[in-house]
Scaffold this motif. Structure first.
Motif, PDB file in Angstrom:
ATOM      1  N   GLY A 156       0.269 -30.735 -51.155  1.00 22.25           N
ATOM      2  CA  GLY A 156       1.445 -30.669 -51.992  1.00 22.25           C
ATOM      3  C   GLY A 156       1.218 -30.399 -53.469  1.00 22.25           C
ATOM      4  N   MET A 157       2.350 -30.203 -54.170  1.00 24.66           N
ATOM      5  CA  MET A 157       2.350 -29.851 -55.596  1.00 24.66           C
ATOM      6  C   MET A 157       2.849 -31.012 -56.444  1.00 24.66           C
ATOM      7  SD  MET A 157       4.248 -26.135 -55.404  1.00 24.66           S
ATOM      8  CE  MET A 157       4.316 -25.219 -53.849  1.00 24.66           C
ATOM      9  N   THR A 158       2.457 -30.992 -57.709  1.00 24.19           N
ATOM     10  CA  THR A 158       3.021 -31.934 -58.670  1.00 24.19           C
ATOM     11  C   THR A 158       4.471 -31.536 -58.962  1.00 24.19           C
ATOM     12  OG1 THR A 158       2.425 -30.645 -60.618  1.00 24.19           O
ATOM     13  CG2 THR A 158       0.744 -32.152 -59.753  1.00 24.19           C
ATOM     14  N   LYS A 159       5.198 -32.418 -59.627  1.00 21.44           N
ATOM     15  CA  LYS A 159       6.599 -32.094 -59.930  1.00 21.44           C
ATOM     16  C   LYS A 159       6.697 -30.886 -60.847  1.00 21.44           C
ATOM     17  CE  LYS A 159       9.431 -34.587 -62.626  1.00 21.44           C
ATOM     18  NZ  LYS A 159      10.379 -35.640 -63.060  1.00 21.44           N
ATOM     19  N   ASP A 160       5.861 -30.798 -61.868  1.00 21.16           N
ATOM     20  CA  ASP A 160       5.911 -29.644 -62.776  1.00 21.16           C
ATOM     21  C   ASP A 160       5.608 -28.350 -62.036  1.00 21.16           C
ATOM     22  OD1 ASP A 160       6.589 -31.257 -64.891  1.00 21.16           O
ATOM     23  OD2 ASP A 160       4.557 -31.375 -65.720  1.00 21.16           O
ATOM     24  N   LEU A 210       6.096 -27.847 -58.881  1.00 21.78           N
ATOM     25  CA  LEU A 210       7.217 -27.609 -57.974  1.00 21.78           C
ATOM     26  C   LEU A 210       8.359 -26.893 -58.692  1.00 21.78           C
ATOM     27  CD1 LEU A 210       7.670 -28.529 -54.939  1.00 21.78           C
ATOM     28  CD2 LEU A 210       9.174 -30.280 -55.894  1.00 21.78           C
ATOM     29  N   LEU A 211       8.689 -27.371 -59.895  1.00 25.10           N
ATOM     30  CA  LEU A 211       9.760 -26.744 -60.665  1.00 25.10           C
ATOM     31  C   LEU A 211       9.418 -25.290 -60.991  1.00 25.10           C
ATOM     32  CD1 LEU A 211      10.533 -29.735 -63.064  1.00 25.10           C
ATOM     33  CD2 LEU A 211      12.037 -28.868 -61.265  1.00 25.10           C
ATOM     34  N   GLU A 212       8.180 -25.071 -61.389  1.00 27.93           N
ATOM     35  CA  GLU A 212       7.735 -23.708 -61.691  1.00 27.93           C
ATOM     36  C   GLU A 212       7.753 -22.835 -60.435  1.00 27.93           C
ATOM     37  OE1 GLU A 212       3.768 -21.301 -63.306  1.00 27.93           O
ATOM     38  OE2 GLU A 212       3.876 -23.485 -63.526  1.00 27.93           O
ATOM     39  N   ALA A 213       7.353 -23.420 -59.310  1.00 25.63           N
ATOM     40  CA  ALA A 213       7.310 -22.666 -58.057  1.00 25.63           C
ATOM     41  C   ALA A 213       8.696 -22.177 -57.646  1.00 25.63           C
ATOM     42  CB  ALA A 213       6.704 -23.527 -56.949  1.00 25.63           C
ATOM     43  N   TYR A 214       9.701 -23.052 -57.726  1.00 24.49           N
ATOM     44  CA  TYR A 214      11.057 -22.636 -57.335  1.00 24.49           C
ATOM     45  C   TYR A 214      11.583 -21.536 -58.260  1.00 24.49           C
ATOM     46  CZ  TYR A 214      11.488 -26.442 -53.951  1.00 24.49           C
ATOM     47  OH  TYR A 214      11.318 -27.274 -52.877  1.00 24.49           O
ATOM     48  N   ALA A 215      11.326 -21.679 -59.534  1.00 22.74           N
ATOM     49  CA  ALA A 215      11.772 -20.650 -60.472  1.00 22.74           C
ATOM     50  C   ALA A 215      11.095 -19.314 -60.161  1.00 22.74           C
ATOM     51  CB  ALA A 215      11.469 -21.087 -61.906  1.00 22.74           C
ATOM     52  N   THR A 216       9.811 -19.363 -59.875  1.00 23.76           N
ATOM     53  CA  THR A 216       9.060 -18.145 -59.555  1.00 23.76           C
ATOM     54  C   THR A 216       9.567 -17.512 -58.258  1.00 23.76           C
ATOM     55  OG1 THR A 216       7.090 -19.000 -60.670  1.00 23.76           O
ATOM     56  CG2 THR A 216       6.754 -17.205 -59.090  1.00 23.76           C
ATOM     57  N   LEU A 217       9.748 -18.343 -57.235  1.00 24.71           N
ATOM     58  CA  LEU A 217      10.209 -17.847 -55.937  1.00 24.71           C
ATOM     59  C   LEU A 217      11.592 -17.203 -56.046  1.00 24.71           C
ATOM     60  CD1 LEU A 217       8.998 -20.836 -53.738  1.00 24.71           C
ATOM     61  CD2 LEU A 217       8.168 -18.475 -53.576  1.00 24.71           C
ATOM     62  N   LYS A 218      12.444 -17.803 -56.862  1.00 22.68           N
ATOM     63  CA  LYS A 218      13.785 -17.235 -57.065  1.00 22.68           C
ATOM     64  C   LYS A 218      13.679 -15.859 -57.709  1.00 22.68           C
ATOM     65  CE  LYS A 218      18.278 -18.316 -59.159  1.00 22.68           C
ATOM     66  NZ  LYS A 218      19.032 -19.267 -60.025  1.00 22.68           N
ATOM     67  N   ALA A 231       7.972 -33.386 -48.025  1.00 18.66           N
ATOM     68  CA  ALA A 231       6.969 -34.327 -48.558  1.00 18.66           C
ATOM     69  C   ALA A 231       6.571 -35.308 -47.474  1.00 18.66           C
ATOM     70  CB  ALA A 231       7.505 -35.085 -49.769  1.00 18.66           C
ATOM     71  N   PHE A 232       5.342 -35.784 -47.579  1.00 15.67           N
ATOM     72  CA  PHE A 232       4.796 -36.780 -46.654  1.00 15.67           C
ATOM     73  C   PHE A 232       4.036 -37.796 -47.496  1.00 15.67           C
ATOM     74  CE2 PHE A 232       1.437 -38.499 -44.013  1.00 15.67           C
ATOM     75  CZ  PHE A 232       2.068 -38.748 -42.803  1.00 15.67           C
ATOM     76  N   ARG A 252       6.098 -27.938 -50.736  1.00 13.89           N
ATOM     77  CA  ARG A 252       5.672 -29.297 -50.423  1.00 13.89           C
ATOM     78  C   ARG A 252       5.388 -30.068 -51.711  1.00 13.89           C
ATOM     79  NH1 ARG A 252       1.317 -30.862 -45.694  1.00 13.89           N
ATOM     80  NH2 ARG A 252       1.751 -33.093 -45.669  1.00 13.89           N
ATOM     81  N   PHE A 253       5.964 -31.258 -51.812  1.00 10.04           N
ATOM     82  CA  PHE A 253       5.865 -32.089 -53.010  1.00 10.04           C
ATOM     83  C   PHE A 253       4.891 -33.235 -52.791  1.00 10.04           C
ATOM     84  CE2 PHE A 253       7.886 -35.810 -55.335  1.00 10.04           C
ATOM     85  CZ  PHE A 253       7.323 -35.502 -56.561  1.00 10.04           C
ATOM     86  N   ASN A 254       4.074 -33.491 -53.833  1.00  5.56           N
ATOM     87  CA  ASN A 254       3.192 -34.659 -53.850  1.00  5.56           C
ATOM     88  C   ASN A 254       3.462 -35.419 -55.142  1.00  5.56           C
ATOM     89  OD1 ASN A 254       1.050 -36.497 -54.199  1.00  5.56           O
ATOM     90  ND2 ASN A 254      -0.388 -35.191 -53.095  1.00  5.56           N
TER      91      ASN A 254
END
Length: 424
Positions: A169-173, A175-183, A194-195, A141-143
């Motif tokens: 939600g998460m900040t953009k930075d 979010l980017l870190e989260a996707y890399a970690t999840l991968k 996002a909402f 989730r993005f904020n």
């Protein structure tokens, strides 16, 4: 836009012979037609799916209708997950978007195959521990922070909200870190959610939000190598509560999102991204009425009409000052030559469905239809002053009226008091 109730005085007079007021009643025909129109609006996207926000109207009969029309569910608690599971709604038909979530709820969501939508980067290790692994399919989730504004009118901004103050939600930075970690943790299929604003009466809101998310999706792909499979535009598409407002045109909204999709995602080689929505109010609000009866009148410094419903049945006017249109059944064409406060029975002065509202003359025994209660109406009920929850009824397409939730009883109210009947 004229507000016309979907039940008549004559229908209500028959209904109350079996089910006394107050009660919430829903229009099956309207619900189905609206669900089909939403699907039509996004038919250009082969993976489109609406995940109905269960919190708006958590009644199994209603959710079953929507599921028959191809909708999944958006859940935010254990009870909503269990409700979906009991209806046979599982796997990718469920989005689990929650915050400050207990570990057992993450574990159950994973067990029934729901897509977990992470609210914060710290939830990655939390989910891994709760589920014993990182799910293969997952969303973040993005904020965007700041203040979101959209367009201006003579009255000011058409849409204005402050994501920077929201707990979601998460900040953009992040979010980017989260996707890399999840991968790296083994996730294989990714989504974003996002909402940004609530109850927008603007055909431009979804396209504006889509442009933000689609552009970010391209950046995520470039910086992390993660290509999103789906983007959830969440909710926020509202309804016109007052008759002087022009309702949203979902077909125009769908076209607006398509235009942005083709401008941003397609050139980036992301033309297979599935679009999801998570609407509650738009799906249900106009197709529900709270039916109540005038039982008192009071003439003091103002003119009051007391009804047998109260804020326990519909909280929005009391806590938000929200407008809900009122029709006096049988007097739809009568002149609006009286001014009333329409009140409930709670020991709170805010327990008013209308303040200084122009209405036809109301007599004791008249039935009032309070409009647009199909979402965030019954769902927000409570027992203050010992007032009991009302029944929920469904007006079927064939005109039959079905009880889909009985009214709460005094015995229900006391049922959770351990040992109560032993001491009274």
């Amino acid at each position: 836009m004229e507000k016309i109730p979907f039940v008549t005085k004559e229908q209500v007079e028959e209904i109350v012979k079996k089910y006394p007021t107050p009660f919430h009643i829903y229009d099956e025909k309207g619900i189905r037609e609206n669900a089909r129109k939403l699907k039509q609006a996004f038919s250009w996207n082969k993976g489109f799916k609406e995940y109905f926000a269960v919190k708006a109207t958590p009644n199994p009969s209603i959710i079953k209708i929507l599921h028959e029309e191809g909708c999944g569910t958006d859940c935010s608690s254990m009870a909503e997950l269990v409700l979906s599971d009991k209806l046979g709604i599982r796997g990718n038909d469920i989005m689990f978007s929650s915050n400050d979530t207990p570990d057992e709820e993450f574990a159950f969501a994973d067990k029934i195959g729901a897509t977990i939508n992470l609210d914060d980067i710290t939830h990655i290790p939390f989910v891994k521990k709760a589920c014993g692994k990182i799910p293969k399919r997952i969303s973040c989730r993005f904020n965007p922070g700041g203040v979101f504004t959209l367009g201006e009118s003579k009255e000011g901004f058409q849409v204005m909200d402050n994501p920077g103050d929201a707990k979601y939600g998460m900040t953009k930075d992040q979010l980017l870190e989260a996707y890399a970690t999840l991968k790296n943790e083994g996730a294989e299929e990714f989504g974003m959610h996002a909402f940004l604003a609530s109850n927008t009466i603007s055909n431009d809101y979804y396209p504006a939000l889509a442009k933000i998310l689609f552009s970010l999706a391209v950046e995520i792909k470039e910086k992390t190598g993660v290509q999103l499979s789906f983007i959830n535009l969440s909710g926020g598409v509202g309804i016109a509560y007052s008759p002087d407002k022009e309702p949203n045109d979902i077909l125009k909204i769908g076209e607006g999102v398509k235009k942005v999709y083709e401008e941003v995602l397609v050139p980036a080689g992301m033309g297979d991204v599935e679009i999801y929505t998570e609407l509650g109010r738009f799906m249900l609000a106009p197709y529900g009425h709270l039916i109540t009866k005038a039982i008192h009148e009071k003439h003091t410094y103002k003119e009051y009409i007391g009804v047998d419903a109260c804020a326990s049945n519909l909280m929005r006017p009391a806590i938000y000052g929200a407008y809900h249109h009122i029709t006096v059944l049988g007097k739809e064409n009568a002149p609006l030559d009286h001014v009333y406060d329409v009140t409930g029975s709670l020991c709170e002065n805010c327990d008013k469905f209308a303040v200084d509202r122009k209405l036809p003359e109301i007599e004791i025994g008249d039935y009032l239809a309070i409009h647009d209660t199909g979402a965030h109406g019954f769902a927000m009920g409570y027992n203050y002053n010992g007032r009991l929850w009302s029944a929920e009824l469904l007006l079927r397409e064939d005109g039959e009226v079905t009880l889909i939730r009985r009214a709460q009883t005094i015995d229900d109210y006391f049922a959770t008091l351990e040992g109560f009947w032993d001491v009274v």
